[in-house]
Design a protein around this motif. Structure first.
Motif, PDB file in Angstrom:
ATOM      1  N   PRO A 139     -65.527 -13.700 -99.976  1.00  0.00           N
ATOM      2  CA  PRO A 139     -64.548 -15.056 -99.729  1.00  0.00           C
ATOM      3  C   PRO A 139     -64.139 -14.387 -98.499  1.00  0.00           C
ATOM      4  O   PRO A 139     -63.722 -15.292 -97.616  1.00  0.00           O
ATOM      5  CB  PRO A 139     -64.090 -15.712-100.771  1.00  0.00           C
ATOM      6  CG  PRO A 139     -63.947 -15.006-101.808  1.00  0.00           C
ATOM      7  CD  PRO A 139     -65.187 -13.571-101.707  1.00  0.00           C
ATOM      8  N   ASP A 140     -62.765 -13.549 -98.451  1.00  0.00           N
ATOM      9  CA  ASP A 140     -62.548 -13.210 -97.395  1.00  0.00           C
ATOM     10  C   ASP A 140     -63.107 -13.094 -96.265  1.00  0.00           C
ATOM     11  O   ASP A 140     -62.869 -13.113 -95.235  1.00  0.00           O
ATOM     12  CB  ASP A 140     -61.499 -11.823 -97.695  1.00  0.00           C
ATOM     13  CG  ASP A 140     -60.405 -12.190 -98.943  1.00  0.00           C
ATOM     14  OD1 ASP A 140     -60.185 -13.278 -98.663  1.00  0.00           O
ATOM     15  OD2 ASP A 140     -59.797 -11.614 -99.719  1.00  0.00           O
ATOM     16  N   GLU A 141     -64.076 -12.026 -96.335  1.00  0.00           N
ATOM     17  CA  GLU A 141     -65.097 -11.896 -95.310  1.00  0.00           C
ATOM     18  C   GLU A 141     -65.605 -13.107 -94.848  1.00  0.00           C
ATOM     19  O   GLU A 141     -65.648 -13.233 -92.534  1.00  0.00           O
ATOM     20  CB  GLU A 141     -66.375 -10.882 -95.686  1.00  0.00           C
ATOM     21  CG  GLU A 141     -65.946  -9.842 -95.756  1.00  0.00           C
ATOM     22  CD  GLU A 141     -66.610  -8.561 -96.397  1.00  0.00           C
ATOM     23  OE1 GLU A 141     -67.259  -7.702 -95.600  1.00  0.00           O
ATOM     24  OE2 GLU A 141     -67.500  -9.238 -96.935  1.00  0.00           O
ATOM     25  N   ALA A 142     -65.967 -14.106 -95.126  1.00  0.00           N
ATOM     26  CA  ALA A 142     -66.837 -15.669 -95.325  1.00  0.00           C
ATOM     27  C   ALA A 142     -65.622 -16.203 -94.201  1.00  0.00           C
ATOM     28  O   ALA A 142     -66.059 -16.786 -93.193  1.00  0.00           O
ATOM     29  CB  ALA A 142     -67.035 -16.515 -95.833  1.00  0.00           C
ATOM     30  N   PHE A 143     -64.919 -16.537 -94.618  1.00  0.00           N
ATOM     31  CA  PHE A 143     -63.479 -16.666 -94.502  1.00  0.00           C
ATOM     32  C   PHE A 143     -63.324 -15.955 -92.680  1.00  0.00           C
ATOM     33  O   PHE A 143     -62.785 -16.767 -91.948  1.00  0.00           O
ATOM     34  CB  PHE A 143     -62.354 -17.645 -95.291  1.00  0.00           C
ATOM     35  CG  PHE A 143     -60.622 -18.543 -94.670  1.00  0.00           C
ATOM     36  CD1 PHE A 143     -61.673 -19.115 -94.564  1.00  0.00           C
ATOM     37  CD2 PHE A 143     -59.695 -17.168 -93.732  1.00  0.00           C
ATOM     38  CE1 PHE A 143     -60.330 -20.271 -93.264  1.00  0.00           C
ATOM     39  CE2 PHE A 143     -59.048 -18.402 -93.711  1.00  0.00           C
ATOM     40  CZ  PHE A 143     -59.249 -19.534 -93.300  1.00  0.00           C
ATOM     41  N   GLU A 144     -62.620 -15.055 -92.691  1.00  0.00           N
ATOM     42  CA  GLU A 144     -62.466 -14.217 -91.298  1.00  0.00           C
ATOM     43  C   GLU A 144     -63.194 -14.526 -90.267  1.00  0.00           C
ATOM     44  O   GLU A 144     -63.150 -14.773 -88.806  1.00  0.00           O
ATOM     45  CB  GLU A 144     -62.712 -12.660 -91.838  1.00  0.00           C
ATOM     46  CG  GLU A 144     -61.667 -12.568 -90.306  1.00  0.00           C
ATOM     47  CD  GLU A 144     -61.878 -10.574 -90.861  1.00  0.00           C
ATOM     48  OE1 GLU A 144     -62.443  -9.828 -89.823  1.00  0.00           O
ATOM     49  OE2 GLU A 144     -61.062 -10.565 -92.012  1.00  0.00           O
ATOM     50  N   ALA A 145     -64.547 -14.922 -90.793  1.00  0.00           N
ATOM     51  CA  ALA A 145     -66.122 -15.269 -89.882  1.00  0.00           C
ATOM     52  C   ALA A 145     -65.668 -16.842 -89.014  1.00  0.00           C
ATOM     53  O   ALA A 145     -65.857 -17.017 -87.834  1.00  0.00           O
ATOM     54  CB  ALA A 145     -67.399 -14.895 -90.389  1.00  0.00           C
ATOM     55  N   LEU A 146     -65.510 -17.434 -90.041  1.00  0.00           N
ATOM     56  CA  LEU A 146     -65.537 -18.491 -89.708  1.00  0.00           C
ATOM     57  C   LEU A 146     -64.111 -18.480 -88.454  1.00  0.00           C
ATOM     58  O   LEU A 146     -64.221 -19.816 -87.617  1.00  0.00           O
ATOM     59  CB  LEU A 146     -65.041 -20.201 -90.604  1.00  0.00           C
ATOM     60  CG  LEU A 146     -66.785 -19.834 -91.733  1.00  0.00           C
ATOM     61  CD1 LEU A 146     -65.693 -20.914 -92.910  1.00  0.00           C
ATOM     62  CD2 LEU A 146     -66.961 -20.855 -91.022  1.00  0.00           C
ATOM     63  N   VAL A 147     -62.517 -17.973 -89.371  1.00  0.00           N
ATOM     64  CA  VAL A 147     -62.250 -18.123 -88.036  1.00  0.00           C
ATOM     65  C   VAL A 147     -61.908 -17.867 -87.173  1.00  0.00           C
ATOM     66  O   VAL A 147     -61.964 -18.144 -86.466  1.00  0.00           O
ATOM     67  CB  VAL A 147     -61.177 -17.593 -88.930  1.00  0.00           C
ATOM     68  CG1 VAL A 147     -59.418 -17.229 -88.315  1.00  0.00           C
ATOM     69  CG2 VAL A 147     -59.887 -18.509 -90.306  1.00  0.00           C
ATOM     70  N   ASP A 148     -62.981 -16.091 -86.576  1.00  0.00           N
ATOM     71  CA  ASP A 148     -63.223 -16.201 -85.589  1.00  0.00           C
ATOM     72  C   ASP A 148     -63.882 -16.805 -84.989  1.00  0.00           C
ATOM     73  O   ASP A 148     -63.698 -17.074 -83.155  1.00  0.00           O
ATOM     74  CB  ASP A 148     -64.012 -14.508 -85.914  1.00  0.00           C
ATOM     75  CG  ASP A 148     -62.858 -13.398 -86.392  1.00  0.00           C
ATOM     76  OD1 ASP A 148     -62.041 -13.380 -86.319  1.00  0.00           O
ATOM     77  OD2 ASP A 148     -63.434 -12.495 -87.028  1.00  0.00           O
ATOM     78  N   ILE A 149     -64.883 -17.521 -85.389  1.00  0.00           N
ATOM     79  CA  ILE A 149     -65.457 -18.657 -84.731  1.00  0.00           C
ATOM     80  C   ILE A 149     -65.440 -19.581 -84.033  1.00  0.00           C
ATOM     81  O   ILE A 149     -64.574 -19.984 -82.292  1.00  0.00           O
ATOM     82  CB  ILE A 149     -67.388 -18.968 -85.694  1.00  0.00           C
ATOM     83  CG1 ILE A 149     -67.997 -17.792 -84.965  1.00  0.00           C
ATOM     84  CG2 ILE A 149     -67.835 -20.329 -85.138  1.00  0.00           C
ATOM     85  CD1 ILE A 149     -68.986 -17.894 -86.781  1.00  0.00           C
ATOM     86  N   GLN A 162     -68.274 -24.678 -98.740  1.00  0.00           N
ATOM     87  CA  GLN A 162     -69.252 -24.544 -98.799  1.00  0.00           C
ATOM     88  C   GLN A 162     -69.953 -24.157 -97.957  1.00  0.00           C
ATOM     89  O   GLN A 162     -70.360 -22.917 -97.495  1.00  0.00           O
ATOM     90  CB  GLN A 162     -70.103 -26.343 -97.963  1.00  0.00           C
ATOM     91  CG  GLN A 162     -69.412 -26.941 -99.286  1.00  0.00           C
ATOM     92  CD  GLN A 162     -70.370 -28.681 -99.021  1.00  0.00           C
ATOM     93  OE1 GLN A 162     -69.594 -29.284 -97.898  1.00  0.00           O
ATOM     94  NE2 GLN A 162     -70.623 -29.500 -99.650  1.00  0.00           N
ATOM     95  N   ALA A 163     -69.417 -23.757 -96.362  1.00  0.00           N
ATOM     96  CA  ALA A 163     -69.288 -22.885 -94.599  1.00  0.00           C
ATOM     97  C   ALA A 163     -69.337 -21.439 -94.683  1.00  0.00           C
ATOM     98  O   ALA A 163     -70.062 -21.002 -95.317  1.00  0.00           O
ATOM     99  CB  ALA A 163     -69.211 -23.092 -93.745  1.00  0.00           C
ATOM    100  N   LYS A 164     -68.288 -21.311 -95.938  1.00  0.00           N
ATOM    101  CA  LYS A 164     -67.915 -20.187 -96.856  1.00  0.00           C
ATOM    102  C   LYS A 164     -68.780 -19.776 -97.598  1.00  0.00           C
ATOM    103  O   LYS A 164     -69.263 -17.937 -97.719  1.00  0.00           O
ATOM    104  CB  LYS A 164     -66.093 -19.797 -97.543  1.00  0.00           C
ATOM    105  CG  LYS A 164     -65.234 -19.180 -96.250  1.00  0.00           C
ATOM    106  CD  LYS A 164     -64.469 -20.644 -97.602  1.00  0.00           C
ATOM    107  CE  LYS A 164     -63.782 -18.786 -98.239  1.00  0.00           C
ATOM    108  NZ  LYS A 164     -62.652 -19.245 -99.314  1.00  0.00           N
ATOM    109  N   GLY A 165     -69.423 -20.757 -98.639  1.00  0.00           N
ATOM    110  CA  GLY A 165     -70.485 -19.863 -99.427  1.00  0.00           C
ATOM    111  C   GLY A 165     -71.962 -19.862 -98.904  1.00  0.00           C
ATOM    112  O   GLY A 165     -72.575 -18.672 -99.108  1.00  0.00           O
TER     113      GLY A 165
END
Length: 78
Positions: free
Chosen positions: A17-27, A4-7
């Motif tokens: 999806p990869d950029e979104a996941f990477e942002a979550l991991v970075d945070i 949901q957060a990725k979305g």
């Protein structure tokens, strides 16, 4: 929750999806907060539900990191 957060990142930032996941991991790494908790903050703030069930200190710390990604949204949202 992570999906949901990725979305949310994908829609609001027009990321894949990869950029979104990477942002979550970075945070997650920058705030030293588990990925699923970062996702919970993103979803809670984006839906206007607040920190329901989350440590308010964690919520505030993650929210400060998330806000720049969602610039231009009305006050009270992310």
């Amino acid at each position: 929750m992570i999906e949901q957060a990725k979305g949310m990142f994908m829609v609001l930032r027009t990321w894949g999806p990869d950029e979104a996941f990477e942002a979550l991991v970075d945070i997650s790494q920058h705030t030293n907060v588990k990925l699923h908790d970062v996702a919970a903050v993103v979803v809670a703030a984006g839906s206007g539900n607040g920190a329901s069930g989350l440590d308010p200190r964690v919520y505030d710390r993650v929210l400060e990191e998330v806000k720049p990604f969602f610039g231009g949204l009305p006050e009270g949202s992310v």
